[in-house]
Design a protein around this motif. Structure first.
Motif, PDB file in Angstrom:
ATOM      1  N   ASN A 386     -30.512  -8.084  -8.843  1.00 33.99           N
ATOM      2  CA  ASN A 386     -31.665  -8.561  -8.075  1.00 33.99           C
ATOM      3  C   ASN A 386     -32.483  -7.430  -7.453  1.00 33.99           C
ATOM      4  O   ASN A 386     -33.712  -7.441  -7.501  1.00 33.99           O
ATOM      5  CB  ASN A 386     -31.212  -9.513  -6.965  1.00 33.99           C
ATOM      6  CG  ASN A 386     -30.542 -10.749  -7.525  1.00 33.99           C
ATOM      7  OD1 ASN A 386     -30.107 -10.752  -8.678  1.00 33.99           O
ATOM      8  ND2 ASN A 386     -30.454 -11.792  -6.738  1.00 33.99           N
ATOM      9  N   GLN A 388     -32.988  -4.547  -8.457  1.00 38.47           N
ATOM     10  CA  GLN A 388     -33.797  -3.822  -9.444  1.00 38.47           C
ATOM     11  C   GLN A 388     -35.219  -4.355  -9.503  1.00 38.47           C
ATOM     12  O   GLN A 388     -36.151  -3.626  -9.807  1.00 38.47           O
ATOM     13  CB  GLN A 388     -33.172  -3.962 -10.839  1.00 38.47           C
ATOM     14  CG  GLN A 388     -31.862  -3.217 -10.993  1.00 38.47           C
ATOM     15  CD  GLN A 388     -31.185  -3.464 -12.324  1.00 38.47           C
ATOM     16  OE1 GLN A 388     -29.980  -3.361 -12.407  1.00 38.47           O
ATOM     17  NE2 GLN A 388     -31.934  -3.813 -13.367  1.00 38.47           N
ATOM     18  N   HIS A 389     -35.341  -5.669  -9.244  1.00 37.81           N
ATOM     19  CA  HIS A 389     -36.656  -6.307  -9.327  1.00 37.81           C
ATOM     20  C   HIS A 389     -37.331  -6.391  -7.969  1.00 37.81           C
ATOM     21  O   HIS A 389     -38.273  -7.154  -7.788  1.00 37.81           O
ATOM     22  CB  HIS A 389     -36.506  -7.700  -9.945  1.00 37.81           C
ATOM     23  CG  HIS A 389     -35.960  -7.618 -11.344  1.00 37.81           C
ATOM     24  ND1 HIS A 389     -36.765  -7.451 -12.442  1.00 37.81           N
ATOM     25  CD2 HIS A 389     -34.688  -7.617 -11.795  1.00 37.81           C
ATOM     26  CE1 HIS A 389     -36.016  -7.382 -13.530  1.00 37.81           C
ATOM     27  NE2 HIS A 389     -34.742  -7.468 -13.164  1.00 37.81           N
TER      28      HIS A 389
END
Ligand code: F6P
Length: 549
Positions: A386, A388-389
Motif C-alpha cells: 500500500n 508504494q502507492h
C-alpha cells in the motif's frame, strides 16, 4: 567532560573519527560498493534465530562498521546492557530497574531486584493468566447471568494498548475465531461506543489495563464500560464476573471496584512500552491461548540471549542501533521508516512508534545536560504494497534521506486459499524490487537507453543510495513476533546508551496531561482558568460557542 565523568559524546575521538569518515565516504555509491565486493550480498548479513538480516544495502564499509562499534565500546553500550540484565537501576530519573527481559526468562532463571529473585513471581502471574485464559476459552468462566464470554475488550492506552492490539493483529491466524477481541484506548467516546454497540453485555469481559491505574483515558473509559454493563445487568455484583485488571497498583484497582483476586500483576521494573509480554498481554493470551503466548515469550528470550551474548560484530540489535546512529547523526536523517510486507503487521510500526519515540525522544542526557547531538528519529510506516502507492515516491526521489527496514516472510500464514497463497510471490516480488530500486536506482544512461525523450530523462532517473535493512523469516509465527519485538527493543536500547539518554522514562508526556486536567473545567463549566494564554482562551471560547454552551 560530563558530570558523570564521560566526555561529551560529540567530543569523543570516536565521534570525530566517524564524522571524518562520513566526509571521506561522501561520494561512495552502493553500486560501487557492490561492484568492488562480490561477496557483499551474503557477507553483510546476520542470521539470528529465525531472522535473516541483510544490511548490505547500507551506505557503509567495513571501516564504517568498525568505527561505529568503536563508538559503542567508548560509550560502554555492553556495560549498560549487562547492568540492565543484572537488574540494576539503570532508569536513573525514576530510580528503577529495567527488566522486561525477566518477563520472558525461563522458569529456572535467577534475576534479582534488590536481592529478590523475580522470576518465580513472573511465572506465577503467567500461570495465573494461563489458568484464566483457559477458563475463558473453554467457557468455564461465565458472565454474571451464566452466559459464555464471547467478547473480550481490552481498555488501556499507550503501552497498555498498543502491544496487545498490535500482537492480536499479527497473530490473528492463531486466534480463536469464535471470540471477538477489541481494543479501546481513545477517550473519544466513539471508541468505546463502536467497540460495544453490537455486543451483548452478558457475554462481554472487560480487561482494564493500566500500569498506574490512574491514566485518565483508561479510568474514564473503564467507568463508562461499567455503566454500560450495569445498565444491562443491573447488579453491582456483575462487575466481578465481567471486569479484570492488569496493573502494578492493587490499591487503585480495589478503589475502582475490581476484586484484586481478578487482578494480574506486574511490577515497576516493567516499562509501559515494554510490557505486552507481561500481564498486559492477557487479552492476547485469551485470543491465542497460553501455549502460543509462551512460544512468543521464547522468541523474545532467544533475542535477549543473542543481544546479551553475541560479539559486537555479529550482534543484530547493536548493528541496527548503530546503523540508525550513522544516518541520524552523520547523514542528518530525521526519520526512520519501518515497512512490513505483511497485512498482519498493520499495527507493527504504530507499536514501534511508542517503543522508539517515547524511549529516545529526549533532548536531556542522563547527566541532566542538554544534548549537542540528534537523538531518536521519527518512526513511521505502513505495510507494503500500500505504501508504494502513497509515499514511496518521496523515499525514492525526494530530498530527504529515509533509511528503512523492510520486513517480509517467505510463506503466507493462515487459512488462505491456494489462489490467495499464490499472491504471496507478487507481494514479495514488490518487496525485493523496492529495496533494489532504492539502493541502486536507475542512471540517466539506463533511462536514455530505453528511448526516453531527453527532457524526461531527469524525471525518470533514480539516484539510488537509499539505504534499507531487509529482515526475512520463513513465516510469521508467535516466536518470530517475539524475536522481532525484542530486536527492536534492544536496538532502541543501544541508541539510548550511545546518546547517553534515559530510554526508560517519559517525562515529556506529563505536561500535556496536567494541562488537560486544568483546561477541562473551562470547556465544561466555562470556568475562568487562571494562566490560560490568549490563544488558548480564544480557542476555548470558540469551542464553547460551537459546542452550543
Ligand atoms: O503516555 C504515557 C504513558 O505513561 C505511557 O508510557 C504508558 O504506556 C501509558 O501512558 C499508559 O499508562 P498506564 O499503563 O499507567 O495507564
Amino acid at each position: 567532560m560530563n558530570a558523570d565523568g564521560r566526555t561529551r559524546l560529540h567530543q569523543t575521538p570516536e565521534w570525530t573519527a566517524l564524522a571524518k569518515h562520513r566526509e571521506e565516504l561522501a561520494d561512495t555509491r552502493l553500486r560501487e560498493l557492490f561492484a568492488s565486493d562480490p561477496g557483499r550480498g551474503t557477507g553483510y548479513t546476520l542470521k539470528v534465530g529465525d531472522l535473516y538480516i541483510d544490511y548490505s544495502k547500507h551506505l557503509v564499509t567495513d571501516d564504517t562498521l568498525r568505527l561505529l562499534r568503536e563508538l559503542a565500546a567508548a560509550t560502554d553500550v555492553f556495560g549498560l546492557r549487562d547492568a540492565m540484565f543484572r537488574g540494576e537501576r539503570i532508569n536513573v530519573t525514576e530510580d528503577r530497574a529495567v527488566l522486561h527481559t525477566a518477563l520472558r526468562a525461563p522458569r529456572d532463571a535467577v534475576i534479582e531486584v534488590d536481592g529478590e529473585n523475580v522470576v518465580p513471581k513472573v511465572h506465577a502471574v503467567l500461570d495465573k493468566m494461563a489458568g484464566f485464559a483457559d477458563r475463558v476459552r473453554s467457557g468455564a468462566w461465565t458472565g454474571y447471568t451464566g452466559k459464555r464470554i464471547r467478547n473480550v475488550i481490552n481498555v488501556g492506552i499507550g503501552g497498555s494498548d498498543l502491544g496487545p492490539a498490535m500482537a492480536y493483529e499479527v497473530l490473528r491466524t492463531f486466534t480463536d475465531r469464535d471470540l471477538t477481541v477489541r481494543f479501546v484506548s481513545n477517550v473519544d467516546g466513539a471508541d468505546l461506543h463502536e467497540a460495544t454497540r453490537d455486543l451483548d453485555p452478558a457475554e462481554t469481559l472487560f480487561i482494564i489495563a493500566s500500569k498506574t491505574f490512574t491514566t485518565i483515558e483508561t479510568i474514564t473509559n473503564a467507568t463508562s464500560a461499567r455503566q454500560w454493563l450495569l445498565a444491562a445487568l443491573g447488579d453491582d455484583a456483575a462487575v466481578a464476573k465481567h471486569f479484570v485488571a492488569l496493573s502494578t497498583n492493587a490499591g487503585k484497582v480495589a478503589d475502582f471496584g475490581i476484586d484484586t483476586d481478578n487482578m494480574f500483576e506486574f511490577w515497576d521494573w516493567v516499562g509501559g512500552r515494554y510490557s505486552y509480554d507481561s500481564a498486559i498481554g492477557l487479552s492476547l493470551m485469551i485470543a491465542i491461548g497460553p501455549d502460543r503466548f509462551r512460544e512468543m515469550l521464547d522468541g523474545f528470550h532467544l533475542m535477549d540471549e543473542h543481544f546479551r551474548t553475541a560479539p559486537a560484530e555479529a550482534n543484530a540489535p547493536l548493528l541496527l542501533g548503530l546503523l540508525g546512529i550513522w544516518y541520524g547523526n552523520f547523514h542528518d536523517a530525521q526519520s526512520h521508516a519501518v515497512l512490513p510486507y505483511s497485512h498482519y503487521l498493520s499495527k507493527f510500526t504504530a507499536y514501534l512508534q511508542q517503543l522508539d519515540m517515547e524511549s529516545n525522544g529526549k533532548y536531556v542526557a542522563r547527566d541532566g545536560r542538554q544534548v549537542d547531538w540528534q537523538t531518536g528519529p521519527v518512526v513511521w510506516g505502513t505495510p507494503g504494497t500500500n505504501g508504494q502507492h502513497a509515499y514511496y515516491q518521496l523515499i525514492h526521489q525526494g530530498t530527504k534521506l529515509i533509511p528503512a527496514d523492510f520486513i517480509g516472510f517467505a510463506r503466507p500464514v493462515g487459512e488462505l486459499s491456494e489462489e490467495l497463497k499464490a499472491q504471496h510471490d507478487l507481494l514479495m516480488a514488490n518487496f525485493f524490487a523496492q529495496t533494489q530500486a532504492l539502493a541502486f536506482g536507475k542512471t540517466a544512461e539506463e533511462v536514455r537507453a530505453e528511448g526516453v525523450p531527453e527532457e524526461l530523462v531527469p524525471h525518470k532517473t533514480f539516484q539510488g543510495d537509499r539505504p534499507t535493512t531487509t529482515i526475512l523469516a520463513r513465516a510469521l509465527t508467535p516466536s518470530v513476533l517475539g524475536q522481532l519485538i525484542a530486536l527492536y527493543e534492544h536496538k532502541v536500547f543501544v541508541q539510548g546508551a550511545v546518546w547517553n539518554i534515559d530510554s526508560f522514562d517519559q517525562w515529556g508526556v506529563e505536561l500535556g496531561k496536567v494541562l488537560a486536567k486544568r483546561v477541562e473545567p473551562a470547556l465544561t463549566e466555562g470556568a475562568d482558568v487562571p494562566g490560560l494564554d490568549a490563544s488558548t482562551k480564544a480557542l476555548v471560547a470558540t469551542y464553547r460557542e460551537l459546542r452550543g454552551r
